[in-house]
Design a protein around this motif. Sequence first.
Motif, short mmCIF file in Angstrom:
data_model
loop_
_atom_site.label_atom_id
_atom_site.label_comp_id
_atom_site.label_asym_id
_atom_site.label_seq_id
_atom_site.Cartn_x
_atom_site.Cartn_y
_atom_site.Cartn_z
N LEU B 23 -83.06 81.42 85.80
CA LEU B 23 -82.19 81.77 84.68
C LEU B 23 -82.14 83.28 84.48
CD1 LEU B 23 -82.81 79.26 81.76
CD2 LEU B 23 -80.85 79.44 83.29
N MET B 26 -80.14 84.91 87.31
CA MET B 26 -78.71 84.59 87.20
C MET B 26 -78.03 85.29 86.02
SD MET B 26 -77.63 83.00 89.66
CE MET B 26 -77.85 81.81 90.94
N PRO B 34 -71.88 80.43 86.96
CA PRO B 34 -73.28 80.57 86.58
C PRO B 34 -74.22 80.30 87.75
CG PRO B 34 -72.36 78.54 85.71
CD PRO B 34 -71.24 79.27 86.36
N ILE B 215 -75.53 76.29 71.45
CA ILE B 215 -75.97 76.25 72.86
C ILE B 215 -75.57 74.92 73.50
CG2 ILE B 215 -78.01 76.21 74.37
CD1 ILE B 215 -79.37 78.10 72.38
N TYR B 216 -75.77 73.85 72.76
CA TYR B 216 -75.43 72.52 73.26
C TYR B 216 -73.95 72.45 73.64
CZ TYR B 216 -74.79 67.40 73.11
OH TYR B 216 -74.47 66.10 73.40
N ILE B 219 -73.25 74.40 76.79
CA ILE B 219 -73.66 73.72 78.02
C ILE B 219 -72.68 72.60 78.36
CG2 ILE B 219 -75.47 72.31 79.11
CD1 ILE B 219 -77.51 73.75 77.33
N VAL B 223 -69.58 76.05 81.02
CA VAL B 223 -70.75 76.85 81.31
C VAL B 223 -70.32 78.17 81.94
CG1 VAL B 223 -72.85 76.97 82.67
CG2 VAL B 223 -72.19 74.83 81.59
N THR B 224 -70.63 79.27 81.29
CA THR B 224 -70.40 80.58 81.89
C THR B 224 -71.75 81.28 81.97
OG1 THR B 224 -70.16 81.83 79.85
CG2 THR B 224 -68.18 80.70 80.67
N ILE B 227 -74.36 82.09 79.02
CA ILE B 227 -75.50 81.31 78.53
C ILE B 227 -76.79 81.71 79.24
CG2 ILE B 227 -75.18 79.33 80.04
CD1 ILE B 227 -76.04 77.58 77.76
N ASN B 228 -76.67 82.18 80.50
CA ASN B 228 -77.86 82.68 81.20
C ASN B 228 -78.43 83.90 80.47
OD1 ASN B 228 -77.61 80.73 83.19
ND2 ASN B 228 -76.35 82.04 84.49
N LEU B 230 -78.02 84.60 77.26
CA LEU B 230 -78.60 84.11 76.02
C LEU B 230 -79.97 83.49 76.27
CD1 LEU B 230 -78.38 83.45 73.00
CD2 LEU B 230 -77.04 81.43 73.59
N ALA B 231 -80.04 82.67 77.32
CA ALA B 231 -81.32 82.02 77.68
C ALA B 231 -82.40 83.06 77.95
CB ALA B 231 -81.12 81.13 78.90
N LEU B 234 -83.59 84.58 74.70
CA LEU B 234 -84.44 83.65 73.95
C LEU B 234 -85.81 83.51 74.61
CD1 LEU B 234 -81.92 80.85 72.94
CD2 LEU B 234 -82.88 82.65 71.51
#
Lengths: 291, 255
Positions: B23, B26, B34, B215-216, B219, B223-224, B227-228, B230-231, B234
């Motif tokens: 993650l 990426m 992604p 987030i849900y 996903i 998916v772009t 979100i990687n 953001l992940a 976090l």
Amino acid sequence: MAGRGRAAGGPPSRARLVLLGPGLSYLAVLLLLPLALLIGYTAFRRGRFGGIAYEDGSTGENFARLTDPLYAGVLTDSLRIAAVTTLLALLLGYPTAYAISRLPGRWRTVALVLVVLPFWTNFLIRTYAWIVLLSSRGVVNSALTGIGVIDRPLKLLYTEPAVVLGLLYAYLPLMVLPLYSAIERVDPRLLEASADLGARPARTLWSVTLPHTLPGVLTGCVFVFVPSLGNFVVPELLGGGHTVMVGNLIRDQFLTARDWPFGSVLALALMAFLVLLLMAQAWAGRRLGGR
Amino acid sequence: MRRATFLPLWLTYAFLYTPVVVLVVMSFNRSDSPYEWSGFSTAWYGTLAGDDEVLRGLVNTLIVAAGATALSTVLGTLLAVGLARHASRSRLLPALSVVPAVLPDIVLAIGLLAFYSLVSATLGLHSVLLAHTVFGLAFVTAVVRTRIAHVDPSLEEASRDLGAGEVTTFLRITLPTLAPGIVAGALLTFTLSLDEFVIAFFTAGPKDPTLPIVIYSMIRFGVTPEINALATLLLAVSFTVVIAAQRVSRLTEAL
């Protein structure tokens, strides 16, 4: 605690009301009442316009639907997936916990923190990471085609093994922690005695450590099995709608089909099963001489 | 033998950290996909910073977590002290106080949804906050009760013998001695609330999703690589917090 039971059973003092009142009222209104509602709903059936309607005999009908092959199949699938996940977590978790217990003291905390660390990250993100790894154009398939092991991408995502993998990833730490504390509590004198009597480490592990840590094994299994059974996010994201577990079914009854009575029946069935499981665990724990 | 002993540990670490590393790598991908790598870029962090949906979700999550923590901490601390003092012979009440922590989250979620619907409550941040307080209360009560078991009851008795009233004793003796447990329970509740998805999913209104709900949907629909990014953020935040908490707890142990 001696001297603290002073007011127990006595008249309700003001202090007692102030201390116990708010929390217990909160739980009565936002825990017991909602659970009672779910029980109550099972006596109704889905109303024509989404709500609920009363009709004699609805309770029996609602519960009878559990034996419908469609729903019974989902229930047995859920049990199987949760059981396989738990077994894999035990097979990977026990040797891991054992290895941590063999580390020198100051490294143990570090090793444990490393096991728990991913657990403190958003659950959805952890599940999503497996989509990136397993999807047809994902990291695993790219790597395998890149080095020429396979010509066409394997179907890894949206399968039952992907669901098991996701659940295993999510809950493995819940297996390792109780196992570690159980292994750590084994009296070192027993291990010395075993070694003095000529047993090799592997033999000691099998005949001394393992039997003494069975209560920890049970706890770890319950910790992994329970959240796995009711999970609906992992089956949805990694099973892609092909793998349906009881959690997905409950969610759909409440949010899509709007059949709250049947959704409540499913939720109560899930809870009843878990209560039986916890009772069995407590019973087995006593028999094994655990706490 | 020794190498064989530690092999499972390395296997577990490889299993736990491969997805995390992937993650993070990426998130610095230039590509729109992604999954496929096409060069280094920090562009997705820029996209993330300008994503109002994510920022709003984050604010909502913080509001809910702070509110649920405050409420849980007050209710849970009172309940824990009350259980120790006034219900020490009861087995039912302590059992009731741990039910929210062991109940499958989906059962609590639909129960609360049914309750809100019965009383015709509008769903919004307040309904999520009240829902998160149910399990937060259970965790605070459990942690504070553990702390009470390790505190000498004669301190409170001494205070009363010296003429302090109930309230003075509670504020000046009970609360300070229980403080480590209260803080630990509050932190636990805050962290769990930040991350909680299932209950929020059922009890949030459509207009104010919490970050896990955002987030849900990211996903599920589209998916772009954003979100990687953001992940990764976090991950960085939670790793820092856990390691800092570990440091602090070791420090307090040493003192």
